[in-house]
Design a protein around this motif. Structure first.
Motif, PDB file in Angstrom:
ATOM      1  N   MET A 141       0.837  -1.168   0.000  1.00 59.14           N
ATOM      2  CA  MET A 141       0.000   0.000   0.000  1.00 59.14           C
ATOM      3  C   MET A 141       0.884   1.234   0.000  1.00 59.14           C
ATOM      4  O   MET A 141       1.931   1.244   0.610  1.00 59.14           O
ATOM      5  N   SER A 142       0.425   2.232  -0.687  1.00 53.76           N
ATOM      6  CA  SER A 142       1.236   3.427  -0.773  1.00 53.76           C
ATOM      7  C   SER A 142       0.358   4.649  -0.864  1.00 53.76           C
ATOM      8  O   SER A 142      -0.850   4.552  -0.989  1.00 53.76           O
ATOM      9  N   ASN A 143       1.007   5.795  -0.810  1.00 57.56           N
ATOM     10  CA  ASN A 143       0.307   7.066  -0.962  1.00 57.56           C
ATOM     11  C   ASN A 143      -0.849   7.195   0.025  1.00 57.56           C
ATOM     12  O   ASN A 143      -1.978   7.440  -0.348  1.00 57.56           O
ATOM     13  N   LEU A 144      -0.528   6.975   1.307  1.00 52.50           N
ATOM     14  CA  LEU A 144      -1.545   7.056   2.346  1.00 52.50           C
ATOM     15  C   LEU A 144      -2.107   8.458   2.426  1.00 52.50           C
ATOM     16  O   LEU A 144      -1.421   9.416   2.109  1.00 52.50           O
ATOM     17  N   PRO A 145      -3.353   8.586   2.865  1.00 52.99           N
ATOM     18  CA  PRO A 145      -3.929   9.916   2.995  1.00 52.99           C
ATOM     19  C   PRO A 145      -3.086  10.775   3.930  1.00 52.99           C
ATOM     20  O   PRO A 145      -2.538  10.286   4.908  1.00 52.99           O
ATOM     21  N   ASP A 146      -3.008  12.018   3.643  1.00 58.91           N
ATOM     22  CA  ASP A 146      -2.263  12.965   4.451  1.00 58.91           C
ATOM     23  C   ASP A 146      -3.043  13.230   5.727  1.00 58.91           C
ATOM     24  O   ASP A 146      -4.143  13.766   5.683  1.00 58.91           O
TER      25      ASP A 146
ATOM     26  N   ASP B 176      -9.693  -3.767   5.831  1.00 54.03           N
ATOM     27  CA  ASP B 176     -10.626  -3.935   6.930  1.00 54.03           C
ATOM     28  C   ASP B 176     -10.198  -2.997   8.056  1.00 54.03           C
ATOM     29  O   ASP B 176      -9.069  -3.089   8.550  1.00 54.03           O
ATOM     30  N   THR B 177     -11.074  -2.110   8.457  1.00 58.30           N
ATOM     31  CA  THR B 177     -10.729  -1.083   9.452  1.00 58.30           C
ATOM     32  C   THR B 177     -10.333  -1.709  10.784  1.00 58.30           C
ATOM     33  O   THR B 177      -9.354  -1.282  11.407  1.00 58.30           O
ATOM     34  N   ALA B 178     -11.051  -2.739  11.240  1.00 57.92           N
ATOM     35  CA  ALA B 178     -10.724  -3.381  12.517  1.00 57.92           C
ATOM     36  C   ALA B 178      -9.339  -4.026  12.460  1.00 57.92           C
ATOM     37  O   ALA B 178      -8.564  -3.923  13.412  1.00 57.92           O
ATOM     38  N   GLN B 179      -9.017  -4.669  11.348  1.00 59.87           N
ATOM     39  CA  GLN B 179      -7.688  -5.274  11.215  1.00 59.87           C
ATOM     40  C   GLN B 179      -6.615  -4.203  11.171  1.00 59.87           C
ATOM     41  O   GLN B 179      -5.541  -4.384  11.745  1.00 59.87           O
ATOM     42  N   LEU B 180      -6.880  -3.095  10.504  1.00 61.29           N
ATOM     43  CA  LEU B 180      -5.914  -2.003  10.455  1.00 61.29           C
ATOM     44  C   LEU B 180      -5.656  -1.470  11.862  1.00 61.29           C
ATOM     45  O   LEU B 180      -4.509  -1.245  12.247  1.00 61.29           O
TER      46      LEU B 180
ATOM     47  N   PRO C 286      -1.773  -7.336  -2.097  1.00 66.06           N
ATOM     48  CA  PRO C 286      -1.360  -8.178  -0.971  1.00 66.06           C
ATOM     49  C   PRO C 286      -2.586  -8.690  -0.222  1.00 66.06           C
ATOM     50  O   PRO C 286      -3.688  -8.155  -0.366  1.00 66.06           O
ATOM     51  N   ASP C 287      -2.399  -9.718   0.601  1.00 61.16           N
ATOM     52  CA  ASP C 287      -3.514 -10.336   1.324  1.00 61.16           C
ATOM     53  C   ASP C 287      -4.252  -9.372   2.241  1.00 61.16           C
ATOM     54  O   ASP C 287      -5.449  -9.543   2.483  1.00 61.16           O
ATOM     55  N   ALA C 288      -3.571  -8.358   2.768  1.00 63.26           N
ATOM     56  CA  ALA C 288      -4.206  -7.412   3.690  1.00 63.26           C
ATOM     57  C   ALA C 288      -5.275  -6.557   3.004  1.00 63.26           C
ATOM     58  O   ALA C 288      -6.124  -5.973   3.659  1.00 63.26           O
ATOM     59  N   VAL C 289      -5.246  -6.507   1.690  1.00 56.63           N
ATOM     60  CA  VAL C 289      -6.226  -5.716   0.940  1.00 56.63           C
ATOM     61  C   VAL C 289      -7.451  -6.592   0.683  1.00 56.63           C
ATOM     62  O   VAL C 289      -7.362  -7.614   0.018  1.00 56.63           O
ATOM     63  N   VAL C 290      -8.596  -6.168   1.227  1.00 55.56           N
ATOM     64  CA  VAL C 290      -9.828  -6.950   1.094  1.00 55.56           C
ATOM     65  C   VAL C 290     -10.672  -6.521  -0.093  1.00 55.56           C
ATOM     66  O   VAL C 290     -11.626  -7.194  -0.460  1.00 55.56           O
ATOM     67  N   GLY C 291     -10.316  -5.390  -0.686  1.00 52.12           N
ATOM     68  CA  GLY C 291     -11.063  -4.891  -1.826  1.00 52.12           C
ATOM     69  C   GLY C 291     -10.324  -3.720  -2.452  1.00 52.12           C
ATOM     70  O   GLY C 291      -9.241  -3.337  -2.000  1.00 52.12           O
ATOM     71  N   CYS C 292     -10.903  -3.191  -3.509  1.00 49.16           N
ATOM     72  CA  CYS C 292     -10.306  -2.029  -4.157  1.00 49.16           C
ATOM     73  C   CYS C 292     -11.417  -1.179  -4.753  1.00 49.16           C
ATOM     74  O   CYS C 292     -12.549  -1.632  -4.903  1.00 49.16           O
TER      75      CYS C 292
ATOM     76  N   VAL D 278     -16.322   2.968  -8.270  1.00 49.72           N
ATOM     77  CA  VAL D 278     -16.698   1.558  -8.227  1.00 49.72           C
ATOM     78  C   VAL D 278     -15.805   0.859  -7.217  1.00 49.72           C
ATOM     79  O   VAL D 278     -14.583   1.027  -7.248  1.00 49.72           O
ATOM     80  N   ALA D 279     -16.427   0.094  -6.320  1.00 51.49           N
ATOM     81  CA  ALA D 279     -15.696  -0.635  -5.287  1.00 51.49           C
ATOM     82  C   ALA D 279     -16.071  -2.113  -5.363  1.00 51.49           C
ATOM     83  O   ALA D 279     -17.241  -2.453  -5.575  1.00 51.49           O
ATOM     84  N   VAL D 280     -15.079  -2.971  -5.198  1.00 52.30           N
ATOM     85  CA  VAL D 280     -15.310  -4.416  -5.185  1.00 52.30           C
ATOM     86  C   VAL D 280     -14.531  -5.032  -4.024  1.00 52.30           C
ATOM     87  O   VAL D 280     -13.510  -4.498  -3.599  1.00 52.30           O
ATOM     88  N   LEU D 281     -15.038  -6.156  -3.530  1.00 48.15           N
ATOM     89  CA  LEU D 281     -14.346  -6.920  -2.495  1.00 48.15           C
ATOM     90  C   LEU D 281     -13.860  -8.241  -3.081  1.00 48.15           C
ATOM     91  O   LEU D 281     -14.384  -8.703  -4.099  1.00 48.15           O
TER      92      LEU D 281
END
Length: 195
Positions: A1-6, A50-54, A103-109, A152-155
């Motif tokens: 993951m990159s370019n996190l929100p400021d 996933d917010t809880a996992q984060l 990566p596995d930590a990403v549950v959707g895009c 558009v969002a998908v899991l």
């Protein structure tokens, strides 16, 4: 993951409309973020985590992003969008999406992109012999064209959601949502999770 929100970004919290479905909420949050940037923007790609996992795995990052858990925060899953690096200039969107592996930590895009559309009443007047750039140019000249921003969002599990905003009705209360609004783009995003 990159370019996190400021974390020093906007001082006002987004006024995203509430939605029952967590994926709809994520799509609306991204739509509201894109709306804050204005129109005539490039496509933007987001990883959904996933917010809880984060919170559990990266508590410092979660705190930096303002994702502290509140006492009444037991409503089920939620997804945090994390903007990715800028899409390569000039790259065809479908070709670029074909190069992505998450990566596995990403549950959707999710992807937000602006396009011009014609209303269904104008479909009969579309010339049959045009494709690609010529068709886009013809649509751009059509008097009934409408500019839209599609998010558009998908899991990974196949769930889909879209948020569509017309430029002429640029308001959070005028955003159309639904899982089947932009099926082609949803399919392309879902393919980024294929093995």
């Amino acid at each position: 993951m990159s370019n996190l929100p400021d974390p020093s970004g906007p001082s006002e919290p987004p006024q995203t409309p509430m939605a029952a479905n967590p994926l709809t909420r994520a799509a609306l949050e991204i739509d509201e973020y894109a709306a804050g940037l204005g129109w005539d923007q490039p496509a933007r790609l987001f990883a959904l985590v996933d917010t809880a996992q984060l919170r559990a795995q990266e508590p410092a990052l979660a705190a930096q992003l303002g994702l502290e858990e509140s006492a009444g925060d037991t409503t089920g899953p939620s997804y945090t969008p994390i903007e990715q690096d800028e899409l390569p200039a000039g790259a065809a969107l479908d070709e670029f999406l074909g190069t992505i592996a998450w990566p596995d930590a990403v549950v959707g895009c999710a992807l937000t992109v602006e396009r011009q559309m014609l209303p269904p009443s104008a479909e009969a007047s579309v010339p049959k012999n045009l494709s690609g750039a010529k068709l886009a140019a013809w649509v751009a000249r059509h008097p009934d064209r409408q500019e839209v921003r599609m998010t558009v969002a998908v899991l990974r599990d196949g769930a889909r959601e879209a948020a569509v905003r017309l430029r002429e009705k640029d308001s959070p209360t005028e955003v159309l949502t639904g899982p089947d609004l932009v099926p082609g783009l949803a399919e392309a995003l879902a393919a980024t999770f294929a093995d």
